[in-house]
Design a protein around this motif. Structure first.
Motif, PDB file in Angstrom:
ATOM      1  N   LEU A 111       0.836  -1.209   0.000  1.00  0.00           N
ATOM      2  CA  LEU A 111       0.000   0.000   0.000  1.00  0.00           C
ATOM      3  C   LEU A 111       0.871   1.259   0.000  1.00  0.00           C
ATOM      4  CD1 LEU A 111      -2.751  -1.290   2.468  1.00  0.00           C
ATOM      5  CD2 LEU A 111      -2.817  -1.241  -0.023  1.00  0.00           C
ATOM      6  N   GLY A 112       0.363   2.355   0.612  1.00  0.00           N
ATOM      7  CA  GLY A 112       1.018   3.650   0.536  1.00  0.00           C
ATOM      8  C   GLY A 112       2.021   3.906   1.656  1.00  0.00           C
ATOM      9  N   GLY A 113       2.336   5.190   1.870  1.00  0.00           N
ATOM     10  CA  GLY A 113       3.210   5.590   2.964  1.00  0.00           C
ATOM     11  C   GLY A 113       4.602   4.996   2.825  1.00  0.00           C
ATOM     12  N   PHE A 114       5.102   4.431   3.926  1.00  0.00           N
ATOM     13  CA  PHE A 114       6.459   3.909   3.941  1.00  0.00           C
ATOM     14  C   PHE A 114       6.646   2.766   2.945  1.00  0.00           C
ATOM     15  CE2 PHE A 114       9.908   1.372   6.053  1.00  0.00           C
ATOM     16  CZ  PHE A 114      10.920   2.306   5.885  1.00  0.00           C
ATOM     17  N   MET A 115       5.600   1.929   2.782  1.00  0.00           N
ATOM     18  CA  MET A 115       5.687   0.830   1.818  1.00  0.00           C
ATOM     19  C   MET A 115       5.928   1.382   0.416  1.00  0.00           C
ATOM     20  SD  MET A 115       2.399  -1.388   3.263  1.00  0.00           S
ATOM     21  CE  MET A 115       1.437  -0.070   4.062  1.00  0.00           C
ATOM     22  N   GLU A 116       5.152   2.403   0.059  1.00  0.00           N
ATOM     23  CA  GLU A 116       5.282   3.004  -1.268  1.00  0.00           C
ATOM     24  C   GLU A 116       6.655   3.646  -1.449  1.00  0.00           C
ATOM     25  OE1 GLU A 116       2.040   5.578  -2.842  1.00  0.00           O
ATOM     26  OE2 GLU A 116       3.633   7.080  -2.973  1.00  0.00           O
ATOM     27  N   ALA A 117       7.100   4.337  -0.405  1.00  0.00           N
ATOM     28  CA  ALA A 117       8.367   5.071  -0.498  1.00  0.00           C
ATOM     29  C   ALA A 117       9.519   4.126  -0.833  1.00  0.00           C
ATOM     30  CB  ALA A 117       8.639   5.796   0.815  1.00  0.00           C
ATOM     31  N   VAL A 118       9.596   3.000  -0.126  1.00  0.00           N
ATOM     32  CA  VAL A 118      10.703   2.071  -0.353  1.00  0.00           C
ATOM     33  C   VAL A 118      10.633   1.481  -1.763  1.00  0.00           C
ATOM     34  CG1 VAL A 118      11.838  -0.033   0.467  1.00  0.00           C
ATOM     35  CG2 VAL A 118      10.865   1.590   2.120  1.00  0.00           C
ATOM     36  N   CYS A 119       9.421   1.134  -2.197  1.00  0.00           N
ATOM     37  CA  CYS A 119       9.276   0.587  -3.548  1.00  0.00           C
ATOM     38  C   CYS A 119       9.646   1.642  -4.596  1.00  0.00           C
ATOM     39  CB  CYS A 119       7.844   0.110  -3.782  1.00  0.00           C
ATOM     40  SG  CYS A 119       7.388  -1.295  -2.745  1.00  0.00           S
ATOM     41  N   LYS A 120       9.231   2.879  -4.364  1.00  0.00           N
ATOM     42  CA  LYS A 120       9.537   3.969  -5.299  1.00  0.00           C
ATOM     43  C   LYS A 120      11.051   4.147  -5.434  1.00  0.00           C
ATOM     44  CE  LYS A 120       8.434   8.891  -5.962  1.00  0.00           C
ATOM     45  NZ  LYS A 120       7.678  10.017  -5.375  1.00  0.00           N
ATOM     46  N   GLY A 121      11.729   4.152  -4.296  1.00  0.00           N
ATOM     47  CA  GLY A 121      13.182   4.273  -4.326  1.00  0.00           C
ATOM     48  C   GLY A 121      13.821   3.142  -5.109  1.00  0.00           C
TER      49      GLY A 121
END
Lengths: 167, 167, 167, 167
Positions: free
Chosen positions: C41-51
């Protein structure tokens, strides 16, 4: 009839004092004509079910065990209704989902996961402060900013019963 | 006491004849002092629970509903013990795991998945041959070469009760 | 060791600082040639995947999202492999089961349930101490007497990467 | 990119002919740049993953195994991404939920449960008619009156690929 979730340590982490408290609690819940839903195994779960079945107010189907295994063999002997989820410790969520209110006492990592699920499902948890463990540790605290006041400290069976009456 | 799994169509695919059969079956199971575990919803599941609760031999906790949802709101009104699995139709496996023997009648794809799970868990399924659906279709057949003879054709409530007595 | 579990708050509880940390962490994990398994989902999960996907060392299938829903629609846009568990928040156990080692940062009740599951499954959790939440709160502590030292405090990405190299 | 669910027998019920067909099918799916999601074990599941990884068009993360166990140890050696559900055979629903379209070949009771779940989730199943089993048996049929035409008979890999192109 209200369904009372009961969470606490399995046999390996349940002291004699906590077990005895559980038996007494089970008797009082039975007298109050509530049903009990728990993880179905030993320790505190067994104690509360044992107490309930010792009451002369008990009724068939009063004690419900939501088991981790694919078979019902490991249910404690005081479980009336054994449910074999096959979901492992993810079955903790089923206990939380199915309970109207939850009582937590003592508690290691398993109990902690159940309190965390209860919070996410907005269920009230009566946290017994008489025994070391996550129930005492988290009593009166908030797990995050989304909810408030769901983890209510209780320090006696009388106090628990008063909350059940008002629930 | 033996736990009887009951599987069959939900409301949208349950004929009046099948519903009436379910009510009668529920009464007879109640009289035989067994408990009933089912998916907790409408149609054939509701009919069997309704019959059980109409019997003067019924007892509290006799009807157990293993619900797909995270809440117990959709349980039919004749369910004593509602379990909110939150597992969706994967909850069909929990019904199969928790039952000692299973009765199937009528049946669409949901019932078919339950019969397929029962086969893999080596549970006997009494397949009612009186109504169209997967229970009739598969009665007496083998699903694969791993097991044999688990899907027993039955064509009356008397015959079902005889099997329950012998189980 | 290959598969890195990443747990932390969803969008509503993820600060800008934590999100930025997550993006940087994801880049570094990608460069280290590991895959990432998270709640999708979003938040920290999204951030790591985005990086991870911003890194020129990323590879297809590197980011795995274990979603609570029965459909994959809510996966964040940086998930390569979306798994629709339909298990609700019980899917947290699947993340823990499938990861070789886990990184936790920030964290409300959901992250808390994952740390509690990780403890029961004897998985090491690298607990980032830079942000408020359960990861910081539990860093270096023991959840119960059954295990010891599984919740390792870490206060920089360099330190995390060193642990991944040694694991 | 479309996610292709692949269902069929485990090792004990997979003939050499079906295994060889699976390898060839996997190669062709890989060439068509799709990913493969399956139960992660042996037999037909292994064959299709093996074929995919033999293709020089394969990519990392292409083969996804949704395992029944709490650990990933039993994944076949051609699985890129192993997910340890701990859900037992209830994990069949996760495969169905996560796939855009499904290919079924051969098949005992496990495959049957997956076809039944696919029907309830309104997913198209390409049913290979070349091998005995539930895929052939149900090709072109309807499981109940709620849906229509979801189980499409296919009798060659070319025909399967044509359906994947159009999906």
């Amino acid at each position: 009839m209200k369904r009372i979730g009961v969470i606490g340590p399995n046999k390996s982490m349940c002291s004699k004092e906590l077990y005895d408290f559980g038996v007494e609690l089970g008797k009082r819940i039975a007298t109050a004509d509530r049903s009990i839903i728990c993880g179905g195994l030993g320790g505190f779960m067994e104690a509360v079910c044992k107490g309930a079945k010792q009451s002369d107010k008990t009724f068939s189907g009063q004690t419900i065990g939501i088991l981790p295994d694919e078979v019902t063999d490991n249910a404690n002997p005081f479980i009336d209704t054994a449910v074999a989820t096959g979901a492992g410790i993810a079955r903790n969520l089923i206990i939380v989902n199915s309970a109207d209110i939850i009582i937590a006492a003592g508690g290691g990592a398993g109990t902690l996961s159940e309190i965390a699920f209860a919070w996410q499902k907005k269920k009230t948890v009566l946290c017994v402060t008489l025994f070391d463990g996550w129930a005492k540790e988290l009593a009166g605290k908030n797990l995050d900013s989304r909810e408030n006041g769901l983890l209510i400290p209780v320090n006696s069976i009388d106090e628990i019963l008063k909350h059940l009456d008002n629930a």
